[in-house]
Design a protein around this motif. Sequence first.
Motif, PDB file in Angstrom:
ATOM      1  N   GLN A 225      42.125  83.003  62.908  1.00  0.00           N
ATOM      2  CA  GLN A 225      41.547  84.048  62.063  1.00  0.00           C
ATOM      3  C   GLN A 225      41.283  85.306  62.882  1.00  0.00           C
ATOM      4  O   GLN A 225      40.460  85.290  63.806  1.00  0.00           O
ATOM      5  CB  GLN A 225      40.236  83.555  61.431  1.00  0.00           C
ATOM      6  CG  GLN A 225      40.365  82.254  60.671  1.00  0.00           C
ATOM      7  CD  GLN A 225      41.394  82.356  59.538  1.00  0.00           C
ATOM      8  OE1 GLN A 225      41.407  83.333  58.801  1.00  0.00           O
ATOM      9  NE2 GLN A 225      42.240  81.343  59.434  1.00  0.00           N
TER      10      GLN A 225
ATOM     11  N   ASP B 225      36.414  78.639  69.494  1.00  0.00           N
ATOM     12  CA  ASP B 225      36.772  79.495  68.361  1.00  0.00           C
ATOM     13  C   ASP B 225      37.638  80.663  68.814  1.00  0.00           C
ATOM     14  O   ASP B 225      38.606  81.034  68.144  1.00  0.00           O
ATOM     15  CB  ASP B 225      35.508  80.030  67.678  1.00  0.00           C
ATOM     16  CG  ASP B 225      34.862  78.976  66.789  1.00  0.00           C
ATOM     17  OD1 ASP B 225      35.540  77.969  66.491  1.00  0.00           O
ATOM     18  OD2 ASP B 225      33.688  79.146  66.410  1.00  0.00           O
TER      19      ASP B 225
ATOM     20  N   HIS C 145      30.328  84.133  70.381  1.00  0.00           N
ATOM     21  CA  HIS C 145      31.266  83.185  69.764  1.00  0.00           C
ATOM     22  C   HIS C 145      31.502  82.028  70.731  1.00  0.00           C
ATOM     23  O   HIS C 145      31.433  82.209  71.953  1.00  0.00           O
ATOM     24  CB  HIS C 145      32.603  83.856  69.457  1.00  0.00           C
ATOM     25  CG  HIS C 145      32.507  85.022  68.518  1.00  0.00           C
ATOM     26  ND1 HIS C 145      32.019  86.253  68.909  1.00  0.00           N
ATOM     27  CD2 HIS C 145      32.840  85.147  67.209  1.00  0.00           C
ATOM     28  CE1 HIS C 145      32.056  87.080  67.884  1.00  0.00           C
ATOM     29  NE2 HIS C 145      32.544  86.440  66.837  1.00  0.00           N
TER      30      HIS C 145
ATOM     31  N   GLU D  13      35.581  88.284  63.042  1.00  0.00           N
ATOM     32  CA  GLU D  13      36.319  87.058  63.373  1.00  0.00           C
ATOM     33  C   GLU D  13      37.431  87.415  64.358  1.00  0.00           C
ATOM     34  O   GLU D  13      38.322  88.215  64.048  1.00  0.00           O
ATOM     35  CB  GLU D  13      36.904  86.430  62.105  1.00  0.00           C
ATOM     36  CG  GLU D  13      35.825  85.975  61.124  1.00  0.00           C
ATOM     37  CD  GLU D  13      36.425  85.340  59.879  1.00  0.00           C
ATOM     38  OE1 GLU D  13      37.654  85.139  59.846  1.00  0.00           O
ATOM     39  OE2 GLU D  13      35.656  85.058  58.942  1.00  0.00           O
TER      40      GLU D  13
END
Length: 295
Positions: A55, A49, A45, A62
């Motif tokens: 999220q 993020d 990732h 996620e």
Amino acid sequence: MNRIRRISDLLVNIWMRAGLYLLLAIPVLIGVGLYWKAAPIIGGHSLSDLLFSRQWFPMKGEFGFMPFIYSSAYVTVLAFILSAPLCLFAAIYLTQFGKHRLLQVMLPVIDILAGIPSVVYGVWGVLVIVPAVAEYLAPLFGVVSSGYSLLSGGIVLAVMCIPYMLNMLIEVFQTIPVGMKEASLSLGATHWEMVKHVIIRKGFPGILSAFGLGIAKAFGETIAVLMVVGNTLDISVSPFSSGYPLPALIANNYGEMMSIPDYDSALMFAALLLFVIILIINLFFRYFIHKTEEI
């Protein structure tokens, strides 16, 4: 005889150096170990993020840590606002205005407060602070709250930080030379002016160190916060809303749901985040103290 003394001195020297190098290596080993365990999620990732996404759905892969970082920062700031002024004025009173006997009574009390396990503070928070927030503080502001909130977490953390900050502030103020205080008073300054211009100014680096220690302590606290903060994923400016700090995320979930891909790595990344943030806080205050001492 001299040979035995030289060997003895050499062994003591080696033992002390080994202990020093071991202490210096511990933070490095912790950081490397956490990064190694968090590497899979960091590689899979983007860092933006992970840090800024809201999220959090481990089943879907996620992992957004923003709600946890926000809650940790919120309860830490609340704890600091509630405890720092109280500790500063209490330390000034105990060392500059109060009787010596009062200080002798307070020091064991501070030690007792520092020695109470965090789970006891958590139980006290559930039994006293949470109902007080739900039944008195929230209605006072026209808000409906269960009491399990960021404010409850901040209050409990503030109480937990007080003995550490207060003890350090007392030691700082006691190290200021008596001659400096007497010189200020002999020039016609009032007692409060002496405190303001001599005690606080001379002890400013120590005050910063005490505040830095309190913030680091509050940011990393786990069990007590977990028990009173609500543990829900929410980003709200209201102190009566629930939150979910990083330490609570790790304590609640480690050992469970390990079958989910990257979940173990995500929790290690949360621990790495805590480690890095506390390291940054300490370095920031060290730098600020260094710059203050140069003035």
